[in-house]
Design an enzyme around this catalytic site. Structure first.
Site, short mmCIF file in Angstrom:
data_model
loop_
_atom_site.label_atom_id
_atom_site.label_comp_id
_atom_site.label_asym_id
_atom_site.label_seq_id
_atom_site.Cartn_x
_atom_site.Cartn_y
_atom_site.Cartn_z
N CYS A 82 -5.28 88.83 69.93
CA CYS A 82 -6.39 89.36 69.15
C CYS A 82 -5.91 90.46 68.23
O CYS A 82 -5.11 91.31 68.62
CB CYS A 82 -7.47 89.90 70.08
SG CYS A 82 -8.94 90.50 69.20
N CYS A 95 -17.89 88.17 74.29
CA CYS A 95 -17.08 88.36 73.09
C CYS A 95 -17.20 89.81 72.66
O CYS A 95 -18.10 90.17 71.91
CB CYS A 95 -17.56 87.41 71.99
SG CYS A 95 -16.47 87.33 70.57
#
Length: 428
Positions: free
Chosen positions: A353, A159
C-alpha cells in the site's frame, strides 16, 4: 467452445478480463458484465474530493478498450446469479449462460446500517467517483465557512487506508489555503489502535500514523462504534476490550467523511453455499467456490476471516497487489480447466500500500497479508506521495491500452525496494 463470464469491471474485473484473454482457446468467448461503460480509478477518489483531480482524468471508456481486445462488454449490470443453472440474469431480464464464471463485483456500501450515514444522509464518501464529486462540493462549503471535521471508518469497515489518506490530504489542502487553524480535526475508527488497518498493523504503522496525527494536531478515537449521524453531529460509543461502553462522544462537525462497512452485492448475496452471511463469496486456495466448482471470485467480494478478535468489528482489506495475485491465479486456473488440467495456481495474498498524505505518505509491505509474516515493513516520506502520483498515471495508461502485465508487482515493488535501499544509504 466455452463461455467465460466476468461479473464486474472495476479494478479486479478489468484486470481479470485482460489476463484471461491469453488463457483462452481459439473458439472460447469472454464476456464482461459491468454497471455502465466507464471504469474509474478508485485510489484517486480522495484527490477528486478536494479538487486535485477532475473525474474525467481518472476515468476510462471500457467500450472502446474491450472492443479493441475482442471482449464482449454488457453494461446493463447483473440482477441475479443462478449458479445451479450456470446463468447470470441481467437487469433487463436477459440471461447469459456460462461455462466458467468469475465474480468480481466489488462490494455494496452498507450506509443504511447506521442512521444518517452516507451521501444520502449527512456524511461524505470517497468510495465512488460520484461520491467523491459530491464530497468536493461539500469541501468548498467547508472552505467558505470553516468548522470541525470528522474523518474515519465505521464498525465493520474493511478499507482503512483511504480514510487515513483523506484525513491527511484534506489537512494538507487546508494548510495550503491557510484555513487549518480554523478547522479542528478528529479521526474516528473501529480499529483497536491507530495503524491497525484491519491487518493487526504492518511494521510500525501504529507509530508512524500516531506520530503523523500528533504532528498535524489531529485527535483520534479508536474502538469506535458509530451509533447515528444527525446534521452536524456524530454519536459515537468508545468500546472497551470487554465489549462495554467506555465513553460516549457527541462530535460536532461542519464536514465529515466516514467509510462504511461493506457487504456482498444483491446479485449474489444470500445464495446458499456461495456466500457467507455478509454476502462475500467463499473460495478455496485456488479462488474457486467449493460448492459451485466453475465459479471463481476475486477482489473485495471475496470472504476473508479477520486477522483476530477486536472490541469493534474490523474487516480485512483487499489491496491492489493482493487482488492482482488473485487475478493471475484465477486466469491460470481457468486456462488449465479449459485444457482438462487441474487448477494449481494459488494467489500470494501479499499486501502493498502507498498511502498518500498530500505532501508525504506512508508505505507498507506485508508478506503474507495476515501475520505471522515473512516481510513486515513500513516507511514514511515525501517519496510515497510522488510514487502514488506516478502509479496513477502508469496504471491508467495500462488500463487504456488494455495491457495485462502485473502492474503492482512491477511498479510498486521496484519503488519499495528503492525506498528500502535509501533508508540504509540515503545517497543511493
Amino acid at each position: 467452445m466455452a463461455e467465460i463470464v466476468v461479473i464486474g469491471a472495476g479494478l479486479s474485473g478489468t484486470l481479470m478480463a485482460y489476463e484471461l484473454l491469453p488463457q483462452l482457446r481459439k473458439d472460447d468467448r469472454l464476456t464482461v458484465i459491468s454497471q455502465g461503460p466507464v471504469y474509474h480509478f478508485v485510489p484517486s477518489n480522495p484527490w477528486v474530493a478536494i479538487g486535485w483531480r477532475k473525474r474525467r482524468e481518472i476515468e476510462v471508456d471500457l467500450v472502446d478498450v474491450m472492443n479493441r481486445k475482442g471482449i464482449r462488454l454488457l453494461t446493463q449490470g447483473a440482477q441475479r446469479l443462478h449458479p445451479a443453472e450456470n446463468r447470470v440474469e441481467l437487469t433487463d431480464s436477459v440471461s447469459i449462460d456460462y461455462d466458467y464464471l468469475v465474480v468480481a463485483t466489488g462490494p455494496e456500501l452498507a450506509f443504511d446500517e447506521i442512521p444518517g450515514l452516507g451521501p444520502d444522509g449527512h456524511t461524505q464518501s470517497i468510495c465512488h467517483v460520484d461520491h467523491a464529486s459530491e464530497a468536493r462540493q461539500a469541501f468548498e462549503k467547508l472552505a467558505a465557512d470553516p468548522g470541525p471535521v470528522v474523518i474515519g471508518a465505521v464498525q465493520g469497515a474493511s478499507c482503512f487506508g483511504p480514510a487515513y489518506e483523506f484525513l491527511f490530504i484534506l489537512e494538507t489542502e487546508l494548510r495550503r489555503r491557510k484555513l487549518r487553524d480554523r478547522v479542528p480535526m478528529t479521526f474516528v475508527t473501529s480499529e483497536p489502535y491507530i495503524g491497525h488497518l484491519g491487518l493487526d498493523g504492518v511494521g510500525d504503522t501504529k507509530g508512524l500514523l500516531e506520530s503523523e496525527m500528533r504532528e498535524k494536531h489531529v485527535k483520534w478515537i479508536t474502538s469506535a462504534r458509530v451509533k447515528s449521524v444527525a446534521p452536524g453531529t456524530i454519536s459515537v460509543e468508545e468500546i472497551a476490550e470487554d465489549g462495554s461502553v467506555r465513553k460516549n462522544h457527541e462530535l460536532p462537525f461542519a464536514y465529515s467523511m466516514m467509510l462504511p462497512a461493506f457487504r456482498g452485492v444483491s446479485a449474489i448475496r444470500g445464495i446458499e453455499k456461495l456466500t457467507n452471511p455478509r454476502g462475500f463469496v467463499i473460495v478455496d486456495k485456488y479462488q474457486r467456490n467449493p460448492e459451485y466448482r466453475n465459479v471463481f471470485a476475486i477482489g473485495v467480494c471475496v470472504a476473508i476471516a479477520p486477522a483476530g478478535a477486536t472490541p469493534v468489528p474490523v474487516g480485512v482489506p483487499k489491496t491492489g497487489f493482493m487482488i492482482e495475485s488473485m487475478v493471475t491465479a484465477t486466469a491460470r486456473n481457468i486456462g488449465a480447466l479449459l485444457r482438462d488440467r487441474k487448477p494449481v495456481a494459488q494467489p500470494t495474498w501479499n499486501a502493498i500500500c502507498l498511502a498518500d498524505f498530500g505532501d508525504s505518505g506512508v508505505a507498507f509491505l506485508a508478506q503474507p497479508q495476515i501475520p505471522p509474516r515473512n516481510v513486515n515493513w513500513s516507511s514514511k516520506g515525501e517519496w510515497v506521495h510522488y510514487a502514488k502520483v506516478a502509479f496513477e498515471k502508469y496504471f491508467l495508461r495500462k488500463i487504456r491500452r488494455g495491457e495485462s502485465e502485473p502492474f503492482y508487482e512491477r511498479f510498486l515493488l521496484d519503488r519499495l525496494n528503492i525506498a528500502k535501499v535509501r533508508e540504509v544509504d540515503p545517497a543511493a
